[in-house]
Each structure stands twice: as structure tokens, then as C-alpha cells.
Write a protein that holds these residues in place. Structure first.
Motif, PDB file in Angstrom:
ATOM      1  N   THR A   1      50.089  50.693  37.828  1.00 17.71           N
ATOM      2  CA  THR A   1      49.723  51.937  38.489  1.00 17.71           C
ATOM      3  C   THR A   1      49.299  52.964  37.458  1.00 17.71           C
ATOM      4  O   THR A   1      50.059  53.283  36.538  1.00 17.71           O
ATOM      5  N   SER A   2      48.097  53.472  37.619  1.00 12.22           N
ATOM      6  CA  SER A   2      47.555  54.454  36.693  1.00 12.22           C
ATOM      7  C   SER A   2      48.132  55.842  36.974  1.00 12.22           C
ATOM      8  O   SER A   2      48.821  56.067  37.972  1.00 12.22           O
ATOM      9  N   GLN A   3      47.834  56.774  36.098  1.00  7.94           N
ATOM     10  CA  GLN A   3      48.423  58.106  36.166  1.00  7.94           C
ATOM     11  C   GLN A   3      48.071  58.830  37.461  1.00  7.94           C
ATOM     12  O   GLN A   3      48.874  59.600  37.993  1.00  7.94           O
ATOM     13  N   ASP A   4      46.864  58.574  38.010  1.00  6.57           N
ATOM     14  CA  ASP A   4      46.459  59.248  39.239  1.00  6.57           C
ATOM     15  C   ASP A   4      46.845  58.475  40.486  1.00  6.57           C
ATOM     16  O   ASP A   4      46.424  58.816  41.595  1.00  6.57           O
ATOM     17  N   GLY A   5      47.644  57.408  40.323  1.00  5.53           N
ATOM     18  CA  GLY A   5      48.105  56.622  41.456  1.00  5.53           C
ATOM     19  C   GLY A   5      47.250  55.424  41.796  1.00  5.53           C
ATOM     20  O   GLY A   5      47.597  54.648  42.701  1.00  5.53           O
ATOM     21  N   THR A   6      46.147  55.227  41.104  1.00  3.13           N
ATOM     22  CA  THR A   6      45.290  54.066  41.345  1.00  3.13           C
ATOM     23  C   THR A   6      46.020  52.787  40.966  1.00  3.13           C
ATOM     24  O   THR A   6      46.585  52.679  39.874  1.00  3.13           O
ATOM     25  N   THR A   7      46.016  51.824  41.870  1.00  5.30           N
ATOM     26  CA  THR A   7      46.655  50.530  41.625  1.00  5.30           C
ATOM     27  C   THR A   7      45.638  49.546  41.074  1.00  5.30           C
ATOM     28  O   THR A   7      44.539  49.398  41.619  1.00  5.30           O
ATOM     29  N   LEU A   8      46.013  48.880  39.985  1.00  5.02           N
ATOM     30  CA  LEU A   8      45.132  47.942  39.296  1.00  5.02           C
ATOM     31  C   LEU A   8      45.683  46.530  39.414  1.00  5.02           C
ATOM     32  O   LEU A   8      46.885  46.299  39.212  1.00  5.02           O
ATOM     33  N   ALA A   9      44.809  45.582  39.723  1.00  2.00           N
ATOM     34  CA  ALA A   9      45.199  44.171  39.765  1.00  2.00           C
ATOM     35  C   ALA A   9      45.122  43.594  38.357  1.00  2.00           C
ATOM     36  O   ALA A   9      44.088  43.704  37.690  1.00  2.00           O
ATOM     37  N   VAL A  10      46.219  42.990  37.907  1.00  3.55           N
ATOM     38  CA  VAL A  10      46.346  42.486  36.533  1.00  3.55           C
ATOM     39  C   VAL A  10      46.604  40.985  36.594  1.00  3.55           C
ATOM     40  O   VAL A  10      47.454  40.518  37.361  1.00  3.55           O
ATOM     41  N   TYR A  11      45.891  40.227  35.764  1.00  4.06           N
ATOM     42  CA  TYR A  11      45.984  38.775  35.747  1.00  4.06           C
ATOM     43  C   TYR A  11      46.397  38.331  34.349  1.00  4.06           C
ATOM     44  O   TYR A  11      45.733  38.664  33.363  1.00  4.06           O
ATOM     45  N   THR A  12      47.481  37.544  34.271  1.00  7.17           N
ATOM     46  CA  THR A  12      48.036  37.142  32.982  1.00  7.17           C
ATOM     47  C   THR A  12      48.027  35.620  32.863  1.00  7.17           C
ATOM     48  O   THR A  12      48.550  34.919  33.729  1.00  7.17           O
ATOM     49  N   TYR A  13      47.402  35.157  31.784  1.00  8.31           N
ATOM     50  CA  TYR A  13      47.411  33.734  31.442  1.00  8.31           C
ATOM     51  C   TYR A  13      48.530  33.551  30.435  1.00  8.31           C
ATOM     52  O   TYR A  13      48.402  33.906  29.265  1.00  8.31           O
ATOM     53  N   ASN A  14      49.663  33.036  30.882  1.00  7.05           N
ATOM     54  CA  ASN A  14      50.915  33.177  30.147  1.00  7.05           C
ATOM     55  C   ASN A  14      50.984  32.367  28.869  1.00  7.05           C
ATOM     56  O   ASN A  14      50.722  31.176  28.852  1.00  7.05           O
ATOM     57  N   ASN A  15      51.290  33.038  27.804  1.00  5.40           N
ATOM     58  CA  ASN A  15      51.774  32.449  26.557  1.00  5.40           C
ATOM     59  C   ASN A  15      52.555  33.576  25.891  1.00  5.40           C
ATOM     60  O   ASN A  15      52.043  34.279  25.029  1.00  5.40           O
ATOM     61  N   ARG A  16      53.766  33.776  26.347  1.00  5.49           N
ATOM     62  CA  ARG A  16      54.520  34.982  26.022  1.00  5.49           C
ATOM     63  C   ARG A  16      54.770  35.160  24.535  1.00  5.49           C
ATOM     64  O   ARG A  16      54.983  36.274  24.075  1.00  5.49           O
TER      65      ARG A  16
ATOM     66  N   ALA B   1      52.668  34.585  22.134  1.00  6.82           N
ATOM     67  CA  ALA B   1      51.423  34.771  21.390  1.00  6.82           C
ATOM     68  C   ALA B   1      50.990  36.240  21.392  1.00  6.82           C
ATOM     69  O   ALA B   1      51.449  37.043  22.206  1.00  6.82           O
ATOM     70  N   PRO B   2      50.073  36.615  20.487  1.00  8.41           N
ATOM     71  CA  PRO B   2      49.498  37.956  20.533  1.00  8.41           C
ATOM     72  C   PRO B   2      48.803  38.203  21.871  1.00  8.41           C
ATOM     73  O   PRO B   2      48.277  37.282  22.496  1.00  8.41           O
ATOM     74  N   VAL B   3      48.797  39.447  22.305  1.00  7.77           N
ATOM     75  CA  VAL B   3      48.215  39.808  23.593  1.00  7.77           C
ATOM     76  C   VAL B   3      46.737  40.157  23.407  1.00  7.77           C
ATOM     77  O   VAL B   3      46.369  40.962  22.541  1.00  7.77           O
TER      78      VAL B   3
ATOM     79  N   GLN C   1      48.289  35.516  24.641  1.00  6.88           N
ATOM     80  CA  GLN C   1      48.639  35.854  26.012  1.00  6.88           C
ATOM     81  C   GLN C   1      47.467  36.662  26.544  1.00  6.88           C
ATOM     82  O   GLN C   1      47.301  37.840  26.231  1.00  6.88           O
ATOM     83  N   VAL C   2      46.602  36.009  27.313  1.00  9.61           N
ATOM     84  CA  VAL C   2      45.368  36.634  27.771  1.00  9.61           C
ATOM     85  C   VAL C   2      45.647  37.418  29.050  1.00  9.61           C
ATOM     86  O   VAL C   2      46.228  36.899  30.000  1.00  9.61           O
ATOM     87  N   VAL C   3      45.213  38.668  29.047  1.00  4.83           N
ATOM     88  CA  VAL C   3      45.396  39.547  30.195  1.00  4.83           C
ATOM     89  C   VAL C   3      44.026  40.102  30.588  1.00  4.83           C
ATOM     90  O   VAL C   3      43.289  40.606  29.733  1.00  4.83           O
ATOM     91  N   ALA C   4      43.682  40.003  31.851  1.00  7.54           N
ATOM     92  CA  ALA C   4      42.469  40.621  32.373  1.00  7.54           C
ATOM     93  C   ALA C   4      42.868  41.478  33.573  1.00  7.54           C
ATOM     94  O   ALA C   4      43.844  41.180  34.256  1.00  7.54           O
ATOM     95  N   TYR C   5      42.122  42.536  33.813  1.00  3.80           N
ATOM     96  CA  TYR C   5      42.418  43.352  34.995  1.00  3.80           C
ATOM     97  C   TYR C   5      41.118  43.786  35.659  1.00  3.80           C
ATOM     98  O   TYR C   5      40.084  43.918  35.011  1.00  3.80           O
TER      99      TYR C   5
ATOM    100  N   GLN D   1      52.450  47.963  30.500  1.00 10.12           N
ATOM    101  CA  GLN D   1      53.129  46.919  31.262  1.00 10.12           C
ATOM    102  C   GLN D   1      53.190  45.594  30.501  1.00 10.12           C
ATOM    103  O   GLN D   1      54.239  44.937  30.455  1.00 10.12           O
ATOM    104  N   VAL D   2      52.069  45.178  29.908  1.00  8.82           N
ATOM    105  CA  VAL D   2      52.011  43.829  29.346  1.00  8.82           C
ATOM    106  C   VAL D   2      52.415  43.775  27.873  1.00  8.82           C
ATOM    107  O   VAL D   2      52.784  42.711  27.375  1.00  8.82           O
ATOM    108  N   SER D   3      52.328  44.898  27.166  1.00  9.07           N
ATOM    109  CA  SER D   3      52.636  44.886  25.730  1.00  9.07           C
ATOM    110  C   SER D   3      53.123  46.261  25.280  1.00  9.07           C
ATOM    111  O   SER D   3      52.452  46.942  24.496  1.00  9.07           O
ATOM    112  N   PRO D   4      54.284  46.677  25.735  1.00  6.04           N
ATOM    113  CA  PRO D   4      54.743  48.030  25.408  1.00  6.04           C
ATOM    114  C   PRO D   4      55.141  48.218  23.957  1.00  6.04           C
ATOM    115  O   PRO D   4      55.151  49.354  23.465  1.00  6.04           O
TER     116      PRO D   4
END
Length: 284
Positions: A9-24, A26-28, A54-58, A90-93
Motif C-alpha cells: 500500500t502506497s502513501q496515498d492509499g493506492t494498492t499495488l500488486a506485487v509478484y515474488t519469485y522466491n529465493n529468500r 538471494a539478493p533482491v 529474489q526477483v520481485v515485480a509489481y 515490504q520485500v527488502s526493508p
């Protein structure tokens, strides 16, 4: 293996779909798509890199399964930067991410990597066929032959600023046929009508203000700028004449057209692998 899906969820409330190809372990690697694509663009590249990252696309706001804000003002680069921050929080704090971006994804990502507070959170940036709009503003002010050539290649930007006609072209189908002929490519079944129509707001919200009043945006993030030599939209000098803004810059001119992530995912994966590896060696 299909990715796992979550939301941010972005700062203005916009919801984003996030897709994670898991390799926890590994570098993101965060992948940012352009217009008129959605996160599905990156699936072939992610399959090739999922053992090393760890590949992340949104889905960028307005595209895919993310929210589609109605206001043009909701698509300014600062809002897109808030979206990116929400995803990496979310994915790499706790560790920097590598960024791979294409087309409007690269335009966005240049905004991210030149933001002083985000630079420490980005380990590397691989940019394909997308300049910083601020850098482009300074480039076009030169009035050089290269700048004039780029203006000719940018005819579609003026078209997207026309009222109602670009939306009508996508809805009626003739705009698809015209743009596909530029690279002789087949229609992409992963795109929806919303991807085409909503994304026009990216141009209307950002291009004119940034080109008329460009900021001096610099970055120390290691950047690989990739320019396909047959790109009908973005010329090579616009993408590579940027050393004053990005001193840790590597440029590569490769054979191919604009939609390189779709047409040659193996080459994209290799370039990312090499660039991230080089960054890792610099840090040792």
C-alpha cells in the motif's frame, strides 16, 4: 514456477500488486515495467534469474492488478516513487535492492535512484530504453542534431497529449496495429485495455513539466544504461550522454528493438547478472 502474489500500500492509499519469485537467501532484484506493459513482462527474465536473485515485480499504478487512480495528478513521479518505496519496504526493508527497469519503468527508476534518501537502498540500476525526464530536459536544450533526431523519435509523446484521441485509438484497435508495426511485433495477450488507457496519464502528468523545468538530479548508484540500436522511440545519445549525472555509469549499445525484455529475455538476464556481479566485486 509461478510467483507468489501479495500487495503493498502506497502513501496515498493506492494498492499495488506485487509478484515474488522466491529465493529468500538471494539478493533482491526489483523489476519495474513500462508502458503499456504490466508485471507479466518480467516473467521470462525472472525465470532465468530466480536461482540467483529474489526477483520481485509489481504492477505500476494504473496497470495490471494494481489500483487505477482516476486523477492524472496521481501519476506524477513523486507518487510513483512512493509506490516503489512501499514495495521495497515490504520485500527488502533491511538490505539494498538491485533495480531492473524498462521504458517508463526506467523513467520512474531514474527518479528513484536520483532521490538522495533512496540511493542508499539501491545497490545497482539496469536501465533499458528509458531516460530520466530531467536529464532529457537538459539534453534537448542543447539543440544539437542528436537532440533534434530524438524529437523526431518522440512524435508519439505529442500524440499522447491530445485529448480523447489516444484513448479512442486503443479502444478501437487501430492504435495497437500502428504501434505494433513499428517493431513488427505481435500483440501481447498479457496486456489489458486498462494498461493502455490508464498509462497515458504517465505522459500527461510528467513529460511537459519535467522537460520545461528539469532538475539537476544526480546519483552515485552504479548504473548500466542499455540502448537497443533499433529502438524506434529512444535514441542512444539520450540514454548514454549522462555521465555528468551518473559518474558510476556503464553503457552498452546492443542489437535489438525497444521491447528487449520480451524479445530477448536471455540477454536481459545476462546483462543484469554481469552488472550486479561487477557491483559486488567493487564492494569487496
Amino acid at each position: 514456477m509461478p510467483p507468489s502474489k501479495s500487495t503493498a500500500t502506497s502513501q496515498d492509499g493506492t494498492t499495488l500488486a506485487v509478484y515474488t519469485y522466491n529465493n529468500r537467501a538471494a539478493p533482491v532484484l526489483v523489476c519495474v515495467h513500462g508502458y503499456p506493459d504490466n508485471a507479466a513482462l518480467w516473467a521470462p527474465v525472472a525465470d532465468l534469474l530466480a536461482d540467483e536473485f529474489q526477483v520481485v515485480a509489481y504492477d505500476v499504478r494504473g496497470a495490471g492488478a494494481s489500483d487505477h487512480p482516476a486523477s492524472t495528478a496521481a501519476y506524477v513521479l513523486d507518487r510513483l516513487q512512493e509506490d516503489f518505496r512501499a514495495v521495497i519496504d515490504q520485500v527488502s526493508p533491511d538490505r539494498p535492492v538491485h533495480v531492473l527497469a524498462h521504458d517508463w519503468g526506467s523513467i520512474q527508476a531514474w527518479h528513484f535512484v536520483t532521490a538522495p534518501d533512496l540511493q542508499p537502498r539501491i545497490a545497482s540500476f539496469t536501465s533499458i530504453s528509458g531516460p530520466s525526464l530531467d536529464h532529457a530536459g537538459y539534453f534537448l536544450r542543447k539543440g544539437s542534431r542528436a537532440a533534434l533526431k530524438q524529437l523526431l523519435h518522440s512524435w508519439y509523446i505529442f500524440y499522447f497529449h491530445l485529448p480523447w484521441l489516444p484513448e479512442l485509438g486503443w479502444r478501437k484497435g487501430w492504435a495497437h496495429r500502428a504501434f505494433n508495426r513499428l517493431e513488427r511485433q505481435e500483440p501481447d495477450d498479457n496486456r489489458s485495455l486498462g494498461d493502455y488507457v490508464n498509462g497515458i496519464k504517465l505522459y500527461r502528468a510528467n513529460v511537459v513539466p519535467r522537460l520545461l523545468r528539469p532538475a539537476q538530479r544526480r546519483t552515485d548508484v552504479p548504473v548500466l544504461a542499455v540502448s537497443p540500436d533499433a529502438d524506434p522511440f529512444v535514441t542512444t545519445p539520450l540514454q548514454t550522454d549522462i555521465a555528468r549525472w551518473a559518474p558510476n555509469l556503464t553503457t552498452k549499445v546492443i542489437r535489438g528493438g525497444h521491447w528487449m525484455p520480451r524479445n530477448d529475455p536471455g540477454l536481459v538476464a545476462r546483462l543484469v547478472r554481469e552488472h550486479a556481479g561487477q557491483v559486488a566485486r567493487w564492494g569487496t
